[in-house]
Design an enzyme around this catalytic site. Sequence first.
Site, short mmCIF file in Angstrom:
data_model
loop_
_atom_site.label_atom_id
_atom_site.label_comp_id
_atom_site.label_asym_id
_atom_site.label_seq_id
_atom_site.Cartn_x
_atom_site.Cartn_y
_atom_site.Cartn_z
N ASP A 1 14.39 7.10 6.58
CA ASP A 1 13.25 6.20 6.79
C ASP A 1 13.67 5.13 7.79
OD1 ASP A 1 10.42 5.73 5.58
OD2 ASP A 1 11.29 3.75 5.86
N ARG B 1 6.60 13.09 10.91
CA ARG B 1 6.59 13.17 9.44
C ARG B 1 6.43 14.61 8.96
NH1 ARG B 1 5.58 7.64 7.79
NH2 ARG B 1 5.71 8.31 5.66
N ARG C 1 5.27 15.13 1.89
CA ARG C 1 4.53 15.48 0.67
C ARG C 1 3.50 16.58 0.82
NH1 ARG C 1 3.09 9.42 -0.71
NH2 ARG C 1 2.89 9.58 1.54
N TYR D 1 7.87 -5.40 8.68
CA TYR D 1 8.09 -5.13 7.25
C TYR D 1 8.97 -6.20 6.61
CZ TYR D 1 5.80 -0.62 7.55
OH TYR D 1 4.85 0.36 7.70
N ARG E 1 11.72 16.70 -4.23
CA ARG E 1 11.42 15.30 -4.49
C ARG E 1 11.14 15.03 -5.97
NH1 ARG E 1 9.89 10.98 -5.54
NH2 ARG E 1 8.61 9.52 -4.34
O1 CP3 Z 1 9.29 12.68 10.36
C1 CP3 Z 1 9.97 13.09 9.39
O2 CP3 Z 1 9.68 14.11 8.75
C2 CP3 Z 1 11.24 12.35 9.07
C3 CP3 Z 1 11.17 11.40 7.99
C4 CP3 Z 1 10.47 10.06 8.16
C5 CP3 Z 1 9.99 9.36 7.02
N1 CP3 Z 1 9.56 8.12 7.43
C6 CP3 Z 1 9.99 9.89 5.66
C7 CP3 Z 1 9.13 9.26 4.62
C8 CP3 Z 1 10.25 9.25 9.28
C9 CP3 Z 1 10.51 9.53 10.74
C10 CP3 Z 1 9.69 8.03 8.80
C11 CP3 Z 1 9.38 6.89 9.68
C12 CP3 Z 1 8.64 5.74 9.14
N2 CP3 Z 1 8.75 5.16 7.90
C13 CP3 Z 1 7.73 4.96 9.88
C14 CP3 Z 1 7.38 5.17 11.33
C15 CP3 Z 1 6.45 6.33 11.48
C16 CP3 Z 1 5.05 6.08 11.08
O3 CP3 Z 1 4.55 6.83 10.22
O4 CP3 Z 1 4.42 5.14 11.61
C17 CP3 Z 1 7.24 3.94 9.04
C18 CP3 Z 1 6.22 2.89 9.40
C19 CP3 Z 1 7.90 4.07 7.80
C20 CP3 Z 1 7.76 3.19 6.60
C21 CP3 Z 1 7.26 3.98 5.45
N3 CP3 Z 1 8.03 4.86 4.69
C22 CP3 Z 1 5.96 3.99 4.91
C23 CP3 Z 1 4.80 3.18 5.44
C24 CP3 Z 1 5.97 4.89 3.83
C25 CP3 Z 1 4.84 5.21 2.89
C26 CP3 Z 1 3.92 6.11 3.61
C27 CP3 Z 1 3.37 7.15 2.71
O5 CP3 Z 1 3.18 8.25 3.25
O6 CP3 Z 1 3.11 6.88 1.53
C28 CP3 Z 1 7.25 5.44 3.72
C29 CP3 Z 1 7.70 6.44 2.73
C30 CP3 Z 1 8.12 7.77 3.31
N4 CP3 Z 1 8.89 7.93 4.42
C31 CP3 Z 1 7.83 9.05 2.76
C32 CP3 Z 1 8.48 9.99 3.57
C33 CP3 Z 1 8.54 11.48 3.38
C34 CP3 Z 1 7.04 9.32 1.47
C35 CP3 Z 1 7.99 9.10 0.35
C36 CP3 Z 1 7.76 9.97 -0.86
O7 CP3 Z 1 8.26 11.11 -0.90
O8 CP3 Z 1 7.15 9.45 -1.80
#
Ligand code: CP3
Length: 340
Positions: A72, A23, A27, A147, A36
């Site tokens: 994502d 990640r 943010r 999910y 964003r």
């Molecule tokens: O790693 C990276 O920088 C690449 C981008 C990436 C995102 N999500 C961007 C994202 C990757 C590899 C993921 C994977 C992902 N997404 C997983 C597996 C990894 C892990 O963390 O366990 C899971 C479970 C998800 C599902 C998901 N997407 C969740 C639970 C959330 C909310 C989490 C939060 O931080 O609030 C997201 C949203 C998300 N995915 C964001 C980002 C940058 C935040 C979105 C925003 O900008 O508001």
Amino acid sequence: MNVSFLDACWGKPVKRTPVWLMRQAGRYLPEYMQVRSKCTFLELCKTPELAAEVTIQPVDILGVDAAILFSDILTPVEPMGMKLDFVPGPVFENPVRTMSDVEALKIPDMEQDVPYVLETIKILRRELVNKVPLIGFGGAPFTLACYMVEGKGSKDFSQIKKMMYKAPDIYAALMEKVTAMDMEYLNAQIKAGAEAIQIFDTWGGILSPADYERYVLLYTARLINGLNRTNTPIIHFVKGAGTMLDVVKKAGGDVMGLDWHVSLSEARDRLGSNMAVQGNLDPTVLFGSKEIIEREVKRVLRENDGRPGHIFNLGHGILPTVPPENAIFMVECVHRFSEK
Ligand code: CP3
């Protein structure tokens, strides 16, 4: 081109330990928030120029040795027929509960239904040509199914577990379909130019080792086995798998992702020298002082003890409130203290 990340994936010796952060685009970076602020998260994922821009931000800002595609794990699930929103956590309006829900899911045509992902990869390969390799990724079938069935994140995952135990035919039909989708999705990423693939099984660790083996292993194994992986290493990250690494290893893959609940040295001993590892600093260490960050980076490096095939990473994603300068300092420490 800095190939230390790919060399380490293949278990080859490197001059200094490669590092990236799960990640790493997100943010905690003001530069990400700026992009964003003009669109939603899903719009960002679906606009290749912007997705490519935020993918490259951490490469330039942190000095990491690999880029990870900005998208994502749920991106390819939306065109299966699921209504997806982020609030900011993911929410599906129509969770999968019955056999007819599963039957209604379609397997997307990747070129047609997620063209933006493939286009982002193509842009990135051009822009990263003299920099670092590009990692593509997807969710493991089980985490995607969590999910899809729960409809959102969950504390106890009772809906998917209920389906597993009470309606095994529906669970199996869903997992078959998700696995088939995942295989096409990840192979499309490889074809578009992804140079490594990480499979995120964020929720694999909510199961007992016996249930992981019974309900998850065969699908992830089939997925990994079906990838065009001759030149593309596969990283398999199952969060919470420290006590069942021997079972998870049976799924295949080239690199085992480790969270911080297992000691890296013990994990390496148990996995054997033919499997590389990635990890495993506790993400909250990045809230600590420089002394703490340095101490903990050195500890992880010491646990690896110079063995080839180690990619440094956090044990899970970087948290949104981490000061970016602490992440920069961590990357510097990994490079400085692993230099041969
Ligand atoms: O790693 C990276 O920088 C690449 C981008 C990436 C995102 N999500 C961007 C994202 C990757 C590899 C993921 C994977 C992902 N997404 C997983 C597996 C990894 C892990 O963390 O366990 C899971 C479970 C998800 C599902 C998901 N997407 C969740 C639970 C959330 C909310 C989490 C939060 O931080 O609030 C997201 C949203 C998300 N995915 C964001 C980002 C940058 C935040 C979105 C925003 O900008 O508001």
